[in-house]
Design a protein around this motif. Structure first.
Motif, PDB file in Angstrom:
ATOM      1  N   ASP A 240     -19.258  -7.094  -2.856  1.00 39.97           N
ATOM      2  CA  ASP A 240     -20.523  -6.574  -3.345  1.00 39.97           C
ATOM      3  C   ASP A 240     -20.930  -5.255  -2.701  1.00 39.97           C
ATOM      4  OD1 ASP A 240     -21.031  -7.489  -0.817  1.00 39.97           O
ATOM      5  OD2 ASP A 240     -22.560  -8.961  -1.386  1.00 39.97           O
ATOM      6  N   ASP A 241     -19.991  -4.608  -2.009  1.00 40.43           N
ATOM      7  CA  ASP A 241     -20.313  -3.351  -1.327  1.00 40.43           C
ATOM      8  C   ASP A 241     -19.643  -2.151  -1.988  1.00 40.43           C
ATOM      9  OD1 ASP A 241     -17.715  -4.007  -0.685  1.00 40.43           O
ATOM     10  OD2 ASP A 241     -17.864  -3.371   1.411  1.00 40.43           O
ATOM     11  N   GLY A 242     -19.008  -2.360  -3.139  1.00 41.83           N
ATOM     12  CA  GLY A 242     -18.324  -1.271  -3.817  1.00 41.83           C
ATOM     13  C   GLY A 242     -16.962  -0.946  -3.259  1.00 41.83           C
ATOM     14  N   SER A 243     -16.444  -1.760  -2.342  1.00 41.56           N
ATOM     15  CA  SER A 243     -15.146  -1.486  -1.708  1.00 41.56           C
ATOM     16  C   SER A 243     -13.983  -1.780  -2.646  1.00 41.56           C
ATOM     17  CB  SER A 243     -14.998  -2.309  -0.430  1.00 41.56           C
ATOM     18  OG  SER A 243     -14.963  -3.697  -0.717  1.00 41.56           O
ATOM     19  N   GLY A 244     -14.190  -2.640  -3.639  1.00 40.64           N
ATOM     20  CA  GLY A 244     -13.130  -2.958  -4.586  1.00 40.64           C
ATOM     21  C   GLY A 244     -12.120  -3.964  -4.089  1.00 40.64           C
ATOM     22  N   VAL A 245     -12.368  -4.601  -2.955  1.00 37.31           N
ATOM     23  CA  VAL A 245     -11.414  -5.581  -2.436  1.00 37.31           C
ATOM     24  C   VAL A 245     -12.160  -6.678  -1.690  1.00 37.31           C
ATOM     25  CG1 VAL A 245     -11.006  -4.127  -0.404  1.00 37.31           C
ATOM     26  CG2 VAL A 245      -9.420  -5.959  -0.926  1.00 37.31           C
ATOM     27  N   SER A 246     -11.798  -7.928  -2.018  1.00 37.68           N
ATOM     28  CA  SER A 246     -12.349  -9.080  -1.301  1.00 37.68           C
ATOM     29  C   SER A 246     -11.260  -9.868  -0.582  1.00 37.68           C
ATOM     30  CB  SER A 246     -13.086 -10.016  -2.266  1.00 37.68           C
ATOM     31  OG  SER A 246     -12.177 -10.603  -3.192  1.00 37.68           O
ATOM     32  N   ASP A 247     -10.006  -9.743  -1.092  1.00 44.09           N
ATOM     33  CA  ASP A 247      -8.912 -10.535  -0.532  1.00 44.09           C
ATOM     34  C   ASP A 247      -7.606  -9.755  -0.568  1.00 44.09           C
ATOM     35  OD1 ASP A 247      -9.974 -13.582  -0.322  1.00 44.09           O
ATOM     36  OD2 ASP A 247     -10.826 -12.616  -2.091  1.00 44.09           O
ATOM     37  N   PHE A 248      -6.752 -10.042   0.408  1.00 50.70           N
ATOM     38  CA  PHE A 248      -5.391  -9.507   0.447  1.00 50.70           C
ATOM     39  C   PHE A 248      -4.415 -10.668   0.278  1.00 50.70           C
ATOM     40  CE2 PHE A 248      -7.890  -6.384   2.704  1.00 50.70           C
ATOM     41  CZ  PHE A 248      -7.400  -5.172   2.218  1.00 50.70           C
ATOM     42  N   PHE A 249      -3.333 -10.405  -0.464  1.00 50.07           N
ATOM     43  CA  PHE A 249      -2.327 -11.423  -0.749  1.00 50.07           C
ATOM     44  C   PHE A 249      -0.991 -10.963  -0.182  1.00 50.07           C
ATOM     45  CE2 PHE A 249      -5.701 -11.785  -3.755  1.00 50.07           C
ATOM     46  CZ  PHE A 249      -5.806 -13.121  -4.082  1.00 50.07           C
ATOM     47  N   SER A 250      -0.452 -11.739   0.753  1.00 46.61           N
ATOM     48  CA  SER A 250       0.853 -11.469   1.339  1.00 46.61           C
ATOM     49  C   SER A 250       1.891 -12.273   0.561  1.00 46.61           C
ATOM     50  CB  SER A 250       0.870 -11.864   2.823  1.00 46.61           C
ATOM     51  OG  SER A 250       2.163 -11.751   3.368  1.00 46.61           O
ATOM     52  N   ILE A 251       2.818 -11.553  -0.092  1.00 45.23           N
ATOM     53  CA  ILE A 251       3.739 -12.170  -1.041  1.00 45.23           C
ATOM     54  C   ILE A 251       5.185 -11.894  -0.633  1.00 45.23           C
ATOM     55  CG2 ILE A 251       4.436 -12.229  -3.478  1.00 45.23           C
ATOM     56  CD1 ILE A 251       1.609 -11.076  -4.105  1.00 45.23           C
ATOM     57  N   ASP A 252       6.035 -12.893  -0.757  1.00 50.73           N
ATOM     58  CA  ASP A 252       7.468 -12.696  -0.536  1.00 50.73           C
ATOM     59  C   ASP A 252       8.018 -11.923  -1.723  1.00 50.73           C
ATOM     60  OD1 ASP A 252      10.332 -13.067  -0.590  1.00 50.73           O
ATOM     61  OD2 ASP A 252      10.069 -14.631   0.923  1.00 50.73           O
ATOM     62  N   GLU A 253       8.450 -10.693  -1.482  1.00 50.35           N
ATOM     63  CA  GLU A 253       8.884  -9.843  -2.594  1.00 50.35           C
ATOM     64  C   GLU A 253      10.175 -10.336  -3.239  1.00 50.35           C
ATOM     65  OE1 GLU A 253      10.335  -8.006   1.269  1.00 50.35           O
ATOM     66  OE2 GLU A 253       8.404  -8.712   0.485  1.00 50.35           O
ATOM     67  N   LYS A 254      10.943 -11.166  -2.550  1.00 52.77           N
ATOM     68  CA  LYS A 254      12.192 -11.670  -3.118  1.00 52.77           C
ATOM     69  C   LYS A 254      11.981 -12.859  -4.049  1.00 52.77           C
ATOM     70  CE  LYS A 254      15.050 -10.179   0.804  1.00 52.77           C
ATOM     71  NZ  LYS A 254      15.966 -10.630   1.885  1.00 52.77           N
ATOM     72  N   THR A 255      11.000 -13.706  -3.735  1.00 46.84           N
ATOM     73  CA  THR A 255      10.801 -14.941  -4.498  1.00 46.84           C
ATOM     74  C   THR A 255       9.497 -14.964  -5.285  1.00 46.84           C
ATOM     75  OG1 THR A 255       9.672 -16.064  -2.671  1.00 46.84           O
ATOM     76  CG2 THR A 255      12.083 -16.190  -2.729  1.00 46.84           C
ATOM     77  N   GLY A 256       8.551 -14.095  -4.954  1.00 45.03           N
ATOM     78  CA  GLY A 256       7.248 -14.155  -5.574  1.00 45.03           C
ATOM     79  C   GLY A 256       6.361 -15.243  -5.010  1.00 45.03           C
ATOM     80  N   LYS A 257       6.744 -15.805  -3.906  1.00 45.18           N
ATOM     81  CA  LYS A 257       6.000 -16.889  -3.280  1.00 45.18           C
ATOM     82  C   LYS A 257       4.874 -16.336  -2.410  1.00 45.18           C
ATOM     83  CE  LYS A 257       6.863 -20.593   0.084  1.00 45.18           C
ATOM     84  NZ  LYS A 257       7.912 -21.259   0.859  1.00 45.18           N
TER      85      LYS A 257
END
Length: 610
Positions: free
Chosen positions: A418-435
C-alpha cells in the motif's frame, strides 16, 4: 521462431490446504513444548518476515496444451509440501530496527531431582531461569527463528532447526564463506570531487530518459532523440547518436565488449499528443556510438502493425523485448527474429523478460484482464522453449524478475503493497525445476524495495547474491530520535529457506542506504546524505555485512544541492572505478531556474580518480 509454447494440462486446482508452504502445525507444533499460557504471543520483531496467515501457493499450474514451432513445454511438477516445521517461537520485547532477535522459549518443565525423597522435588525458580537462559542461547546460536520453507520435497528440511544456513550461509553454510571477490578497490583518498554536471535538455512535455551505462572510456546517457557518450572525467561529449525518435526502453545488461540493446520510437513526438509507439529495436555499440543493427516486427495482437514494446533485455546471444503486444527475441549478432508474438486461444502473451548472465526468464500472462494467471518460465534462449515454470499464486497480475540465477521474482500479491512500492513478496524459485523454495514477505512498512508494475526488470533497491536476498529497511529514527535523524539498514534473507540471517549493516545516523549492485560477493551501496553532508559510496561484504567506505562527496552547499536534486527512488546511480554518476530518468517540461538551489541536472558525476 514462434512465441514460447505454453505448458500442457495440469490438475484443475490446489489440493486441500493450498500449494507451496506447509500448513502451520497445531498449537505446540509437532513435538515442540507448549508455551506457558500466561505468555501472550508477541508481534514479529521489525525486520522479520511475517508468518503467512493463509496457505501459500507454489504448485505450478499449467495452461492448456498448445504447440508453437513444434516444441511442447514440459515443465517439472512440484511435489506436495512437507510437514514438520516447528512453530514460530514467542518473541520478546521488540529489538533494534530490522534486526533478528533472540526468541522467547518456553519455561523449563519441572523435573524430579535424583536422590530427593520420592524423586519428586522440583528445581528452584532460580535454577529454572539459569537453565532456560542456557537453552535459549544455545537455540539462538543453532538457528534463530523459523520461517516456513514453501518448497516441499523428498527430504524434511531442517525440522530441528540445526541447519548451517541458519547463520546466513545458504548453500555455502556460514557467513564466513560469503562475500569478497569484488573488483572495486578502496582509493588512496576517499574524498571525492565534483567532476561535471550535465544540464537538463529542453523538452515540451514529460520525457522518459531512462538508460545510463559506464564503459572503460565513457559515461553513456540517454538524451532527447539521441544517446550521448561523455568523457568519464571531463563530461565532454565523445560521440552523439541521433535517433529517429525518443529512447523508450534500455537494457540494464550489456555485453563484455560494451554493446547494449535499446528501444526507440520510429518518429519524433509532436504536439498535442506527444506520443509515438515504441516499435524499434536496436543494438548500440557504446564504444563507437553506432547502431550495430535496427529492426521491427509485426504480429500477435498488433496484427499488421508494428509490435510495440516497453522493455528490452539481453542474455548470451539473445535480445528479448516484451510489452502489451507480446514478447519477441532477436539474434544478438544480426537482429534476426528468434520468435515473435503469436495470437492464441489461451489469450497468452509474454509481458517481458529478465536477462543477464544467469539466464532468460519470461513473465507470461494468460486469461482475461479481470482474471489473469501469471507464470514465470525459465527459457531456452535460442528457441524460447520453457525449461521449467512456476505459476504465481492467485492475486498476482504482474511479476518482476529480480534475478535469473538464482531465480527470484517479486510481486504485489492481492495489492498488499500500500506504499506504491509495487512489491509485497519475493519468490525464490529453483530455475531448473520450477519448484518454489521460499516465499519472503516484504512488509511495506518495514522494507523499501521498489518495483515498477509495468516493467519485468523494473526493480531497484534490492539485490541478490551469495544465495541471499538483500533489502533496505524503511527509514526510522536514529539513536537520538531527533527530527532529521532518520536512518536505515540493509538486511538479508536466505533464499534456500526464506529466513532472515543475523548479519546486517547500518547506514548510521542521518544517512540512508540504497543498494545499487553486486560486486562479486559484495554489495555496492549509496548512502543518501543528511542536509549538511555529502553522499557516500560503500562496499559491503555480502557475508559479514561489514561496510567499507569507497567515496565521500563534498559537503559544501552548492555541491550538496546538486547531488540531492534527484529523487532517491527514481534516479539512476552508477558506480565504477572510483566514479559515481547520478542521473535523472524522467524530466518534465523545462522551466527556467530562478535560483542556483532549484537548478535541475540531467546527470552529475563525482570522482576519486586522479
Amino acid at each position: 521462431m514462434t512465441q514460447p509454447p505454453p505448458p500442457p494440462n495440469q490438475p484443475p486446482g490446489p489440493p486441500p490446504g493450498g500449494f507451496g508452504a506447509p500448513q502451520d502445525p497445531p498449537p505446540g507444533g509437532f513435538g515442540a513444548p507448549t508455551p506457558p499460557p500466561q505468555q501472550p504471543p508477541a508481534q514479529p520483531p521489525y525486520g522479520y518476515p511475517q508468518q503467512p496467515q493463509q496457505p501459500q501457493y507454489g504448485y505450478p499450474q499449467q495452461e492448456q496444451p498448445q504447440q508453437y514451432g513444434g516444441y511442447p513445454a514440459q515443465p517439472q511438477q512440484e511435489q506436495p509440501p512437507q510437514y514438520g516445521y516447528p512453530n514460530q517461537p514467542q518473541q520478546p520485547v521488540q529489538p533494534p530496527y530490522g534486526y533478528p532477535t533472540q526468541p522467547q522459549y518456553p519455561q523449563v518443565p519441572h523435573q524430579p531431582v535424583p536422590g530427593a525423597p520420592g524423586g519428586g522435588r522440583k528445581l528452584s525458580a532460580q535454577l529454572q531461569i539459569v537453565i532456560a537462559a542456557v537453552v535459549a542461547v544455545a537455540l539462538l546460536i543453532g538457528g534463530g527463528l523459523w520461517y516456513a520453507n514453501s518448497g516441499g520435497g523428498d527430504e524434511e528440511p531442517n525440522a530441528k532447526g540445526s541447519s548451517g544456513a541458519a547463520t546466513g550461509g545458504g548453500e555455502d553454510g556460514g557467513a564466513g564463506g560469503l562475500g569478497g571477490g569484488g573488483k572495486e578497490k578502496v582509493p588512496a583518498d576517499t574524498k571525492a570531487k565534483l567532476a561535471f554536471q550535465l544540464p537538463v535538455p529542453t523538452v515540451p512535455d514529460v520525457t522518459d530518459v531512462s538508460g545510463s551505462w559506464i564503459t572503460d572510456k565513457a559515461y553513456v546517457k540517454t538524451g532527447v532523440n539521441s544517446v550521448v557518450g561523455y568523457d568519464l572525467d571531463k563530461g565532454s561529449a565523445l560521440w552523439t547518436l541521433p535517433l529517429t525518435g525518443q529512447v523508450c526502453g534500455a537494457s540494464r545488461h550489456m555485453t563484455a565488449d560494451f554493446k547494449v540493446p535499446i528501444l526507440f520510437e520510429a518518429t519524433k513526438r509532436v504536439a498535442p499528443r506527444y506520443f509515438q509507439p515504441c516499435t524499434e529495436v536496436g543494438l548500440l555499440d557504446l564504444t563507437t556510438g553506432k547502431l550495430v543493427w535496427q529492426t521491427s516486427i509485426t504480429g500477435g495482437t498488433a496484427g499488421d502493425k508494428k509490435v510495440s514494446f516497453s522493455e528490452v533485455t539481453l542474455h548470451g546471444q539473445t535480445v528479448a523485448a516484451g510489452g502489451l503486444d507480446g514478447g519477441a527475441a532477436f539474434d544478438l549478432a544480426n537482429g534476426n527474429p528468434r520468435w515473435k508474438p503469436q495470437a492464441n486461444a489461451g489469450d497468452c502473451e509474454d509481458l517481458g523478460y529478465g536477462g543477464g548472465e544467469g539466464g532468460l526468464v519470461a513473465v507470461r500472462k494468460c486469461g482475461s484482464y479481470d482474471d489473469p494467471t501469471v507464470t514465470v518460465q525459465n527459457l531456452d534462449p535460442l528457441t524460447g522453449r520453457p525449461v521449467s515454470q512456476y505459476k504465481m499464486p492467485p492475486g498476482v497480475d504482474f511479476a518482476a524478475v529480480v534475478s535469473t540465477k538464482p531465480l527470484v521474482v517479486a510481486a504485489d500479491v492481492n495489492d498488499a503493497a500500500d506504499d506504491g512500492s509495487g512489491v509485497s513478496d519475493f519468490f525464490s524459485i529453483d530455475e531448473k525445476t520450477g519448484k518454489l523454495k521460499a516465499k519472503i514477505t516484504a512488509d511495506s512498512k518495514r522494507y523499501a524495495p521498489r518495483c515498477r508494475s509495468t516493467r519485468v526488470e523494473g526493480c531497484t533497491q534490492v539485490l541478490v547474491g551469495n544465495g541471499r536476498l538483500y533489502l533496505p529497511t524503511e527509514e526510522h529514527d536514529g539513536s537520538t530520535g531527533e527530527y532529521g535523524d532518520e536512518t536505515n539498514e540493509i538486511v538479508a534473507f536466505d533464499l534456500a529457506n526464506g529466513r532472515m540471517v543475523p548479519e546486517k549493516t547500518d547506514a548510521g545516523d542521518r544517512y540512508t542506504l540504497i543498494p545499487l549492485r553486486m560486486d562479486g560477493g559484495n554489495l555496492i551501496a549509496y548512502k543518501w546524505p543528511p542536509y549538511d553532508k555529502g553522499g557516500q559510496v560503500v562496499s559491503i561484504d555480502g557475508g559479514t555485512m561489514k561496510s567499507t567506505l569507497l567515496m565521500e562527496n563534498p559537503s559544501d552547499k552548492t555541491t550538496r544541492t546538486a547531488e540531492t536534486s534527484f529523487s532517491s527512488i527514481g534516479a539512476e546511480f552508477r558506480y565504477g572505478g572510483g566514479r559515481l554518476f547520478i542521473a535523472d530518468t524522467l524530466i518534465s517540461k523545462t522551466k527556467a531556474s530562478t535560483s542556483l538551489y532549484d537548478k535541475k541536472y540531467l546527470a552529475v558525476a563525482f570522482s576519486t580518480a586522479g
